[in-house]
Design a protein around this motif. Structure first.
Motif, PDB file in Angstrom:
ATOM      1  N   VAL A 184       0.851  -1.184   0.000  1.00  0.00           N
ATOM      2  CA  VAL A 184       0.000   0.000   0.000  1.00  0.00           C
ATOM      3  C   VAL A 184       0.892   1.241   0.000  1.00  0.00           C
ATOM      4  CG1 VAL A 184      -0.219   0.250   2.510  1.00  0.00           C
ATOM      5  CG2 VAL A 184      -2.073   1.043   1.021  1.00  0.00           C
ATOM      6  N   PHE A 185       0.396   2.318  -0.608  1.00  0.00           N
ATOM      7  CA  PHE A 185       1.121   3.589  -0.641  1.00  0.00           C
ATOM      8  C   PHE A 185       0.709   4.432   0.551  1.00  0.00           C
ATOM      9  CE2 PHE A 185       1.574   8.055  -2.172  1.00  0.00           C
ATOM     10  CZ  PHE A 185       2.941   8.045  -2.404  1.00  0.00           C
ATOM     11  N   VAL A 186       1.700   5.023   1.206  1.00  0.00           N
ATOM     12  CA  VAL A 186       1.454   5.936   2.320  1.00  0.00           C
ATOM     13  C   VAL A 186       1.765   7.346   1.825  1.00  0.00           C
ATOM     14  CG1 VAL A 186       2.020   6.558   4.688  1.00  0.00           C
ATOM     15  CG2 VAL A 186       2.072   4.150   3.973  1.00  0.00           C
ATOM     16  N   PHE A 187       0.739   8.165   1.739  1.00  0.00           N
ATOM     17  CA  PHE A 187       0.847   9.499   1.147  1.00  0.00           C
ATOM     18  C   PHE A 187       1.273  10.510   2.207  1.00  0.00           C
ATOM     19  CE2 PHE A 187      -1.601  13.492   0.190  1.00  0.00           C
ATOM     20  CZ  PHE A 187      -0.784  13.937  -0.838  1.00  0.00           C
ATOM     21  N   THR A 188       2.358  11.246   1.906  1.00  0.00           N
ATOM     22  CA  THR A 188       2.845  12.252   2.852  1.00  0.00           C
ATOM     23  C   THR A 188       2.796  13.658   2.270  1.00  0.00           C
ATOM     24  OG1 THR A 188       5.162  11.946   2.151  1.00  0.00           O
ATOM     25  CG2 THR A 188       4.351  10.551   3.950  1.00  0.00           C
ATOM     26  N   GLY A 189       2.124  13.849   1.121  1.00  0.00           N
ATOM     27  CA  GLY A 189       1.968  15.173   0.529  1.00  0.00           C
ATOM     28  C   GLY A 189       3.283  15.733   0.041  1.00  0.00           C
ATOM     29  N   SER A 190       3.620  16.938   0.479  1.00  0.00           N
ATOM     30  CA  SER A 190       4.884  17.560   0.079  1.00  0.00           C
ATOM     31  C   SER A 190       6.000  17.270   1.081  1.00  0.00           C
ATOM     32  CB  SER A 190       4.693  19.073  -0.058  1.00  0.00           C
ATOM     33  OG  SER A 190       4.243  19.633   1.174  1.00  0.00           O
ATOM     34  N   LYS A 191       5.703  16.428   2.054  1.00  0.00           N
ATOM     35  CA  LYS A 191       6.674  16.091   3.095  1.00  0.00           C
ATOM     36  C   LYS A 191       7.502  14.882   2.674  1.00  0.00           C
ATOM     37  CE  LYS A 191       6.842  14.391   7.874  1.00  0.00           C
ATOM     38  NZ  LYS A 191       6.018  14.001   9.051  1.00  0.00           N
ATOM     39  N   THR A 192       8.826  15.009   2.752  1.00  0.00           N
ATOM     40  CA  THR A 192       9.700  13.876   2.462  1.00  0.00           C
ATOM     41  C   THR A 192       9.707  12.941   3.662  1.00  0.00           C
ATOM     42  OG1 THR A 192      11.083  15.246   1.044  1.00  0.00           O
ATOM     43  CG2 THR A 192      12.039  13.184   1.838  1.00  0.00           C
ATOM     44  N   PRO A 193       9.432  11.663   3.457  1.00  0.00           N
ATOM     45  CA  PRO A 193       9.220  10.761   4.604  1.00  0.00           C
ATOM     46  C   PRO A 193      10.438  10.556   5.495  1.00  0.00           C
ATOM     47  CG  PRO A 193       8.397   9.794   2.564  1.00  0.00           C
ATOM     48  CD  PRO A 193       9.168  11.005   2.177  1.00  0.00           C
ATOM     49  N   GLY A 194      11.663  10.620   4.945  1.00  0.00           N
ATOM     50  CA  GLY A 194      12.833  10.346   5.765  1.00  0.00           C
ATOM     51  C   GLY A 194      13.012   8.888   6.086  1.00  0.00           C
ATOM     52  N   LEU A 195      12.511   8.025   5.224  1.00  0.00           N
ATOM     53  CA  LEU A 195      12.647   6.585   5.391  1.00  0.00           C
ATOM     54  C   LEU A 195      13.490   6.017   4.257  1.00  0.00           C
ATOM     55  CD1 LEU A 195       8.929   5.797   6.301  1.00  0.00           C
ATOM     56  CD2 LEU A 195      10.878   5.714   7.880  1.00  0.00           C
ATOM     57  N   ALA A 196      13.843   4.754   4.374  1.00  0.00           N
ATOM     58  CA  ALA A 196      14.635   4.081   3.351  1.00  0.00           C
ATOM     59  C   ALA A 196      14.102   2.673   3.145  1.00  0.00           C
ATOM     60  CB  ALA A 196      16.107   4.026   3.772  1.00  0.00           C
ATOM     61  N   PRO A 197      14.254   2.150   1.934  1.00  0.00           N
ATOM     62  CA  PRO A 197      13.854   0.763   1.706  1.00  0.00           C
ATOM     63  C   PRO A 197      14.529  -0.164   2.720  1.00  0.00           C
ATOM     64  CG  PRO A 197      14.299   1.831  -0.379  1.00  0.00           C
ATOM     65  CD  PRO A 197      14.736   2.790   0.687  1.00  0.00           C
ATOM     66  N   GLY A 198      13.755  -1.084   3.259  1.00  0.00           N
ATOM     67  CA  GLY A 198      14.252  -1.999   4.264  1.00  0.00           C
ATOM     68  C   GLY A 198      13.869  -1.624   5.679  1.00  0.00           C
ATOM     69  N   ASP A 199      13.340  -0.404   5.852  1.00  0.00           N
ATOM     70  CA  ASP A 199      12.862  -0.022   7.183  1.00  0.00           C
ATOM     71  C   ASP A 199      11.572  -0.772   7.498  1.00  0.00           C
ATOM     72  OD1 ASP A 199      14.933   1.763   7.340  1.00  0.00           O
ATOM     73  OD2 ASP A 199      13.702   3.561   7.046  1.00  0.00           O
ATOM     74  N   SER A 200      11.511  -1.345   8.671  1.00  0.00           N
ATOM     75  CA  SER A 200      10.287  -1.974   9.169  1.00  0.00           C
ATOM     76  C   SER A 200       9.537  -0.923   9.972  1.00  0.00           C
ATOM     77  CB  SER A 200      10.611  -3.182  10.038  1.00  0.00           C
ATOM     78  OG  SER A 200       9.416  -3.717  10.611  1.00  0.00           O
ATOM     79  N   VAL A 201       8.265  -0.696   9.618  1.00  0.00           N
ATOM     80  CA  VAL A 201       7.503   0.393  10.230  1.00  0.00           C
ATOM     81  C   VAL A 201       6.131  -0.083  10.665  1.00  0.00           C
ATOM     82  CG1 VAL A 201       8.685   2.221   8.938  1.00  0.00           C
ATOM     83  CG2 VAL A 201       6.649   1.137   7.961  1.00  0.00           C
ATOM     84  N   LEU A 202       5.537   0.699  11.555  1.00  0.00           N
ATOM     85  CA  LEU A 202       4.138   0.578  11.926  1.00  0.00           C
ATOM     86  C   LEU A 202       3.480   1.883  11.500  1.00  0.00           C
ATOM     87  CD1 LEU A 202       4.491  -0.922  15.533  1.00  0.00           C
ATOM     88  CD2 LEU A 202       3.894  -2.161  13.432  1.00  0.00           C
ATOM     89  N   VAL A 203       2.459   1.807  10.633  1.00  0.00           N
ATOM     90  CA  VAL A 203       1.848   2.985  10.042  1.00  0.00           C
ATOM     91  C   VAL A 203       0.436   3.162  10.578  1.00  0.00           C
ATOM     92  CG1 VAL A 203       1.130   4.101   7.896  1.00  0.00           C
ATOM     93  CG2 VAL A 203       3.211   2.714   7.946  1.00  0.00           C
ATOM     94  N   SER A 204       0.117   4.392  10.951  1.00  0.00           N
ATOM     95  CA  SER A 204      -1.239   4.750  11.353  1.00  0.00           C
ATOM     96  C   SER A 204      -1.715   5.903  10.470  1.00  0.00           C
ATOM     97  CB  SER A 204      -1.271   5.175  12.822  1.00  0.00           C
ATOM     98  OG  SER A 204      -0.803   4.154  13.670  1.00  0.00           O
ATOM     99  N   GLY A 205      -3.011   5.947  10.199  1.00  0.00           N
ATOM    100  CA  GLY A 205      -3.535   7.027   9.372  1.00  0.00           C
ATOM    101  C   GLY A 205      -4.936   6.718   8.884  1.00  0.00           C
ATOM    102  N   THR A 206      -5.356   7.508   7.883  1.00  0.00           N
ATOM    103  CA  THR A 206      -6.700   7.369   7.319  1.00  0.00           C
ATOM    104  C   THR A 206      -6.622   6.645   5.979  1.00  0.00           C
ATOM    105  OG1 THR A 206      -7.385   9.439   8.358  1.00  0.00           O
ATOM    106  CG2 THR A 206      -8.754   8.610   6.566  1.00  0.00           C
ATOM    107  N   VAL A 207      -7.408   5.592   5.826  1.00  0.00           N
ATOM    108  CA  VAL A 207      -7.478   4.858   4.560  1.00  0.00           C
ATOM    109  C   VAL A 207      -8.431   5.588   3.618  1.00  0.00           C
ATOM    110  CG1 VAL A 207      -8.096   2.680   3.445  1.00  0.00           C
ATOM    111  CG2 VAL A 207      -7.003   2.681   5.705  1.00  0.00           C
ATOM    112  N   GLY A 208      -8.036   5.712   2.367  1.00  0.00           N
ATOM    113  CA  GLY A 208      -8.904   6.350   1.386  1.00  0.00           C
ATOM    114  C   GLY A 208      -8.619   5.847  -0.008  1.00  0.00           C
TER     115      GLY A 208
END
Length: 622
Positions: A106-130
């Protein structure tokens, strides 16, 4: 003109993803259908306490969590988009479920904000599904399930990426899409049966193609098209043929790059080239071309050596008639464009005796200033032809009324004739203007035109906001030949092949069919006056040989579409979204016998183009 014009407003082809469709009555209606079919259970009953990506994606095109908040969805970051207004990252669950219909990415949309992540990072994501609809919901395209207004926690770094799903002839079905006669959104995905369902089931996941043939050349937007199945309707020069409304060619896939161009410039590829090795990345969806591989790994360009074609010269007793869409030609274009078009006319087309030109703009081009004359445009082109060693072409055309012929605003595009006065003569007859219809008239034992040149039925509503066809009589060795230059309305407004509505509506087809009927009626009136009249209808008719418009022109044998006489794998002169197709045509009456016809491939298959259309030429003995 191309069926759908790309928007220059999006330099990255990457419109902002902020326009999410809110949950509401429409979402409820779709879920109700799915609930009634037993595909889902009611919200609050089926939702996991801590959903995973496949729960968020669900088994249809619309997330069962649409409009809801989710918390701590786990996944591995597989790619980051760090440019444009649609920044974000893709996550994929390394622990998939057993359902092939539910995507694990799934794609996590951050708008004009650069996420500061890298491939291989394991994350827990919270937000609104749309559900994000590229181009807006009214465009009729598929949606992209995404998480926005997101926050995330990094659990660990340097993890191995999930393996990419291999797209090939075995994994992409031959059938393109279900056809319920409406929206396919609420239908359960059947990835083993339909190509669009296969791609949707992989939305956001890593996918790959291997040694992928290029079937659509690189564009100015740094995109190209490949096929996962080189045996799917191949053309003679390495493309994929769009041969009927049932041959959508589901193995076509657009490729863009997430690799910084400073590290790896995007390849300048032609049809017939290949991306050797592996091309892999998350599978996205784009409003300008459907499913798109956002490459984090890009195969090496393997050049196929495709060459531009050159047709033979006409013999002394052969008349040659060509058609060429010169793509919004005006004095605003650089000299190089005029020179390249001229070079093609002289060398690739062997200086045709008559040329029907489409998309000739007025003398000020796209400037909307009331100017309609095109003498400066045509002067520059004919002078370039002479400089290239060609004949001193004369021209004939009729200025349109300002703003009445469609195309680029201010451009006043029209059709026009070039002809070589050393080979053919033009019996001018006054009276042709923007609104006066031309008619065949009998003059003694011969048939002539009431005006030469003249417009065919220009006040017919079929030509509203569209180019009016131009008819002219030429004389070759004293024999009359009637040529009609046409440019029918574009496919703008039609639903895309990959639309969420199947089969897609082709609303523009109605106007083209009416335009074809007007031209056919005029041709029949000429044949009623002289059943042996030599008639050539040439131009960008913006439709396929199997379309209602072309069937209207060819019904009862009134005209013969010369494209249909070519071998099937040669019936194309335009490439759109990886489909090689025939939009330009030359049609002839029965009196045009033993014609030699050639589509001269010099543009459409190449990244470097003077026009987006290939010209074509007809030779015959009147």
């Amino acid at each position: 003109m191309p069926p759908i014009s790309p928007s220059a407003a999006h330099p990255f082809r990457d419109p902002a993803r902020a326009r999410l469709r809110p949950a509401g009555a429409r979402t409820g209606a779709l879920l109700a259908v799915a609930l009634a079919a037993g595909l889902l259970t009611a919200p609050g009953q089926a939702h996991a306490a801590q959903p995973r990506v496949h729960d968020v994606q669900g088994g249809t095109r619309v997330s069962p969590f649409d409009g809801e908040q989710v918390t701590d969805v786990p996944g591995i970051v597989t790619a980051v988009r760090a440019f444009g207004s649609s920044r974000g990252f893709w996550v994929q669950d390394p622990e998939p479920d057993r359902d092939p219909a539910t995507s694990e990415g799934v794609f996590v949309f951050t708008g004009s904000k650069t996420p500061g992540l890298a491939p291989g990072d394991s994350v827990l994501v919270s937000g609104t599904v749309g559900e994000y609809y590229p181009g807006g919901e009214q465009a009729g395209l598929q949606s992209v399930t995404q998480i926005s207004k997101a926050a995330w926690t990094v659990v660990s770094r340097g993890n191995e990426l999930p393996a990419a799903f291999r797209l090939d002839a075995a994994s992409v079905p031959n059938r393109y899409a279900p056809e319920p006669g409406g929206s396919i959104e609420p239908l359960p995905l059947r990835p083993h049966r339909y190509a669009l369902d296969r791609y949707e089931s992989l939305e956001g996941m890593r996918a790959q193609v291997t040694d992928a043939p290029v079937v659509g050349p690189s564009s100015e937007y740094n995109e190209l098209w490949v096929t996962a199945d080189p045996h799917e309707n191949p053309t003679e020069r390495g493309g994929t043929l769009y041969g009927s409304y049932r041959d959508q060619n589901g193995a076509r896939l657009k490729v863009a790059s997430l690799i910084p161009f400073a590290e790896r410039p995007f390849p300048r590829a032609d049809v017939g080239d290949a991306l050797a090795g592996t091309t892999a990345g998350p599978l996205d969806y784009d409003q300008f071309g459907g499913y798109e591989l956002q490459a984090t790994e890009l195969g090496a360009l393997d050049a196929g050596g495709l060459e531009r074609e050159t047709t033979r010269a006409q013999r002394a007793d052969e008349l040659s008639v060509a058609t060429y869409n010169v793509e919004n030609l005006s004095p605003a274009d650089p000299r190089t464009k005029f020179d390249r078009l001229a070079e093609a006319l002289v060398h690739n087309l062997a200086s045709p005796d008559i040329v029907a030109l489409e998309e000739v703009q007025d003398n000020t081009g796209p400037e909307d200033d009331g100017v309609v004359g095109a003498d400066e445009t045509l002067r520059r082109l004919t002078e370039a032809v002479t400089a290239a060693g060609g004949p001193e072409y004369a021209w004939r055309q009729i200025d349109p009324a300002d703003g009445e012929d469609g195309g680029q605003p201010g451009g006043n595009i029209r059709v026009a004739f070039l002809y070589n006065p050393e080979r053919v003569s033009f019996p001018d007859a006054a009276g042709g203007d923007a609104t006066t219809p031309v008619t065949p008239v009998r003059d003694g034992g011969e048939v002539r035109l009431s005006a030469n040149p003249g417009r065919i039925d220009p006040l017919n509503p079929a030509w509203e906001d569209s180019r009016k066809p131009l008819a002219a009589e030429f004389r070759f060795r004293g024999r009359p030949v009637f040529v009609v230059a046409g440019h029918f309305n574009s496919k703008g407004g039609d639903q895309a092949l990959d639309s969420r509505f199947q089969p897609p509506a082709r609303s523009s087809e109605i106007q083209r069919t009416a335009q074809a009927a007007a031209v056919s009626a005029w041709v029949k009136s000429l044949l009623a006056a002289d059943r042996k009249a030599r008639i050539v209808v040439a131009g960008d008719l913006n439709d396929f040989g199997f379309s209602p418009a072309l069937r209207t022109l060819t019904e009862h044998g009134t005209l013969t579409d010369q494209v249909s006489r070519l071998p099937r794998d040669e019936r194309y002169g335009y490439v759109y979204n990886g489909n090689s197709q025939a939009l330009d045509h030359i049609l002839t009456s029965r009196a045009v016998r033993r014609a030699d016809y050639d589509i001269v491939h010099i543009n459409a298959e190449f990244a470097d183009q003077a026009s987006d259309h290939d010209p074509q030429v007809l030779r015959f003995r009147p």
